[in-house]
Design a protein around this motif. Structure first.
Motif, PDB file in Angstrom:
ATOM      1  N   GLU A  46       0.831  -1.200   0.000  1.00  0.00           N
ATOM      2  CA  GLU A  46       0.000   0.000   0.000  1.00  0.00           C
ATOM      3  C   GLU A  46       0.868   1.253   0.000  1.00  0.00           C
ATOM      4  OE1 GLU A  46      -3.059  -0.013   2.932  1.00  0.00           O
ATOM      5  OE2 GLU A  46      -4.279  -1.260   1.610  1.00  0.00           O
ATOM      6  N   ALA A  47       0.743   2.062  -1.031  1.00  0.00           N
ATOM      7  CA  ALA A  47       1.507   3.304  -1.137  1.00  0.00           C
ATOM      8  C   ALA A  47       0.807   4.217  -2.127  1.00  0.00           C
ATOM      9  CB  ALA A  47       2.930   3.007  -1.612  1.00  0.00           C
ATOM     10  N   CYS A  48       1.200   5.456  -2.130  1.00  0.00           N
ATOM     11  CA  CYS A  48       0.728   6.444  -3.108  1.00  0.00           C
ATOM     12  C   CYS A  48      -0.796   6.637  -3.069  1.00  0.00           C
ATOM     13  CB  CYS A  48       1.210   6.086  -4.512  1.00  0.00           C
ATOM     14  SG  CYS A  48       0.830   7.347  -5.738  1.00  0.00           S
ATOM     15  N   PHE A  49      -1.547   6.012  -3.953  1.00  0.00           N
ATOM     16  CA  PHE A  49      -3.013   6.121  -4.062  1.00  0.00           C
ATOM     17  C   PHE A  49      -3.497   7.554  -4.248  1.00  0.00           C
ATOM     18  CE2 PHE A  49      -3.010   2.037  -1.480  1.00  0.00           C
ATOM     19  CZ  PHE A  49      -3.236   1.247  -2.587  1.00  0.00           C
ATOM     20  N   ILE A  50      -2.661   8.366  -4.895  1.00  0.00           N
ATOM     21  CA  ILE A  50      -3.060   9.751  -5.174  1.00  0.00           C
ATOM     22  C   ILE A  50      -4.252   9.779  -6.135  1.00  0.00           C
ATOM     23  CG2 ILE A  50      -2.276  11.847  -6.371  1.00  0.00           C
ATOM     24  CD1 ILE A  50       0.393  11.509  -4.933  1.00  0.00           C
ATOM     25  N   TRP A  52      -6.651   7.653  -6.324  1.00  0.00           N
ATOM     26  CA  TRP A  52      -7.852   7.327  -5.547  1.00  0.00           C
ATOM     27  C   TRP A  52      -8.342   8.547  -4.757  1.00  0.00           C
ATOM     28  CZ3 TRP A  52      -7.826   7.044  -0.017  1.00  0.00           C
ATOM     29  CH2 TRP A  52      -9.033   6.615   0.535  1.00  0.00           C
ATOM     30  N   LEU A  53      -7.380   9.294  -4.193  1.00  0.00           N
ATOM     31  CA  LEU A  53      -7.749  10.463  -3.393  1.00  0.00           C
ATOM     32  C   LEU A  53      -8.394  11.551  -4.239  1.00  0.00           C
ATOM     33  CD1 LEU A  53      -7.556  12.060  -0.657  1.00  0.00           C
ATOM     34  CD2 LEU A  53      -5.413  12.963  -1.514  1.00  0.00           C
ATOM     35  N   ARG A  62      -9.066   1.561  -4.208  1.00  0.00           N
ATOM     36  CA  ARG A  62      -7.847   1.639  -3.404  1.00  0.00           C
ATOM     37  C   ARG A  62      -7.296   0.225  -3.243  1.00  0.00           C
ATOM     38  NH1 ARG A  62      -6.129   1.449   1.630  1.00  0.00           N
ATOM     39  NH2 ARG A  62      -4.935   3.103   2.625  1.00  0.00           N
ATOM     40  N   GLU A  82      -2.293  14.032 -12.029  1.00  0.00           N
ATOM     41  CA  GLU A  82      -1.749  14.036 -10.674  1.00  0.00           C
ATOM     42  C   GLU A  82      -0.808  12.868 -10.397  1.00  0.00           C
ATOM     43  OE1 GLU A  82      -2.002  16.537  -8.516  1.00  0.00           O
ATOM     44  OE2 GLU A  82      -3.039  17.494 -10.178  1.00  0.00           O
TER      45      GLU A  82
END
Lengths: 102, 302
Positions: A46-50, A52-53, A62, A82
């Motif tokens: 689990e990392a980043c997920f920009i 998703w945000l 996610r 992004e």
């Protein structure tokens, strides 16, 4: 008129997806994820997920790899803009319809 | 002081369904989604006619999972007071009431109801999302439209008046919490809502929302434009807790860095400012520099 009758006459919506219809049909560009560049895919944690945000339409999950729900994706391209590693690219929707015809 | 939320610690539960009627790349959809995560499940929403009503959908489908009362334009805060009174009479104390209204519904039409509720000290959160115009009816000017912006009823010269500073008006009510946020910094918005939840009285939020059709930029640059507004110092993120002013998040970092992006970049990224002349931009730049010089001075004194 009692309270019960009155209650029956108020307009009460039930929540559910697709209030605006299948908004995927609004799309002119389709987001395509390159898993070899995506940070959570590369590290397999689990990392980043920009994406998703910042997704306004909650169509990016996610998860590893992030899945894009094309049924509702409006193709705004915020995820592509992004993404820190430019793993998402926007591809013209016409190219996919050509493939479908062939 | 609570720890800052990161993307990985942000709750995954969603209170908005996909497939809403919001425009492609809507900044409000991002702020709304993250804001509802912060407000949580035990919340009743009050929404006047605005872009948010469009986003929430038409009968019989609603895209929000939380109970929501749609009210008339002028009565948002008054309706929130009514809900609070009902909850009190029923003995329910764990339910949060949140009013989400547009900038027109807050700064122009709903201002007296909001001012009244703030003065009464009703315990609710009022969130004004500021997309700087009546976007949902076709981009008309509102009280918070900035100087020089072209709208449907200021089509040639742009708006000739200054933007109304609503957070300052609300701060003058001596509220326990007043904050400004931006859709480009959703985690900052999340942290601020969590922080103010237990505070007494009315809480006011002003959220800057980039709007692709109204501001005239490609939807994909939505977050970039929102971020530019903050990085140029044009829109500052701050919170006022019990009268104490403090810059937060990106604006706080700008004070440390002592370096602003020229405001010209923000104006030139949008077509609504195309009639602004170089002299006008230089004038606005001077105003921004003066505002930030005061912030720098305050920082040095501490």
């Amino acid at each position: 008129m009692g309270t019960r009758n009155y209650r029956r006459k108020t307009s009460h919506s039930e929540h559910g997806p697709g209030d605006g219809g299948r908004t995927g049909s609004w799309r002119v560009e389709r987001p395509i994820l390159d898993k070899s560049l995506c940070i959570p895919c590369k590290r397999n944690k689990e990392a980043c997920f920009i994406c998703w945000l910042f997704c306004p339409d909650i169509v990016i999950s996610r998860t590893i790899p992030p899945k894009i729900d094309l049924e509702y994706c409006k193709g705004c391209g915020i995820c592509a803009e992004e993404c820190p590693t430019k793993a998402i690219t926007m591809v013209d929707e016409a190219e996919f319809s050509k493939e479908d015809k062939e | 002081m609570q720890a800052k939320t990161t993307i990985l610690s942000l709750p995954t539960e969603e209170f908005v369904h996909p497939g809403t009627r919001a425009c492609t790349g809507c900044g409000l959809a991002i702020a709304y989604r993250v804001g509802l995560k912060a407000l949580g499940k035990n919340t009743i929403l009050v929404v006047p006619p605005s872009c948010l009503t469009v986003l929430q959908g038409l009968f019989p489908v609603a895209s929000t999972k939380l109970p929501c009362l749609n009210v008339t334009f002028a009565s948002t805060a008054a309706a929130a007071t009514g809900i609070l009174a009902t909850l009190k009479s029923q003995g329910k104390t764990n339910i949060q009431v949140a009013a989400w209204a547009g900038d027109g519904g807050t700064s122009d039409i709903g201002l007296q109801a909001l001012s009244g509720a703030a003065e009464r000290g009703d315990n609710f959160i009022y969130l004004c999302y500021d997309n700087e115009g009546y976007m949902n009816t076709g981009v008309q000017r509102s009280g918070t439209t900035p100087l020089g912006a072209i709208t449907a009823n200021t089509p040639f010269k742009g708006k000739l008046q200054q933007k109304k500073d609503v957070p300052a008006i609300m701060a003058a009510h001596h509220l326990s919490y007043v904050a400004t946020c931006s859709a480009a910094y959703p985690l900052d918005l999340y942290d601020k809502i969590i922080r103010c939840k237990d505070m007494p009285g009315a809480k006011y939020f002003h959220i800057h929302i980039p709007c692709p059709p109204g501001w005239g930029y490609d939807p994909r640059y939505g977050i970039k434009v929102g971020r530019l507004a903050v990085e140029t110092g044009y829109y500052d993120l701050y919170e006022i807790v019990n009268g104490e002013f403090k810059l937060t998040a990106a604006s706080e970092k700008l004070v440390e860095k002592r370096k602003l992006v020229p405001v010209r970049e923000y104006f030139r990224a949008q077509s609504r400012f195309k009639i602004l002349t170089d002299e006008q931009i230089a004038d606005i730049q001077n105003q921004i520099d003066a505002k930030w010089a005061a912030y720098y001075k305050k920082d040095e004194q501490q």
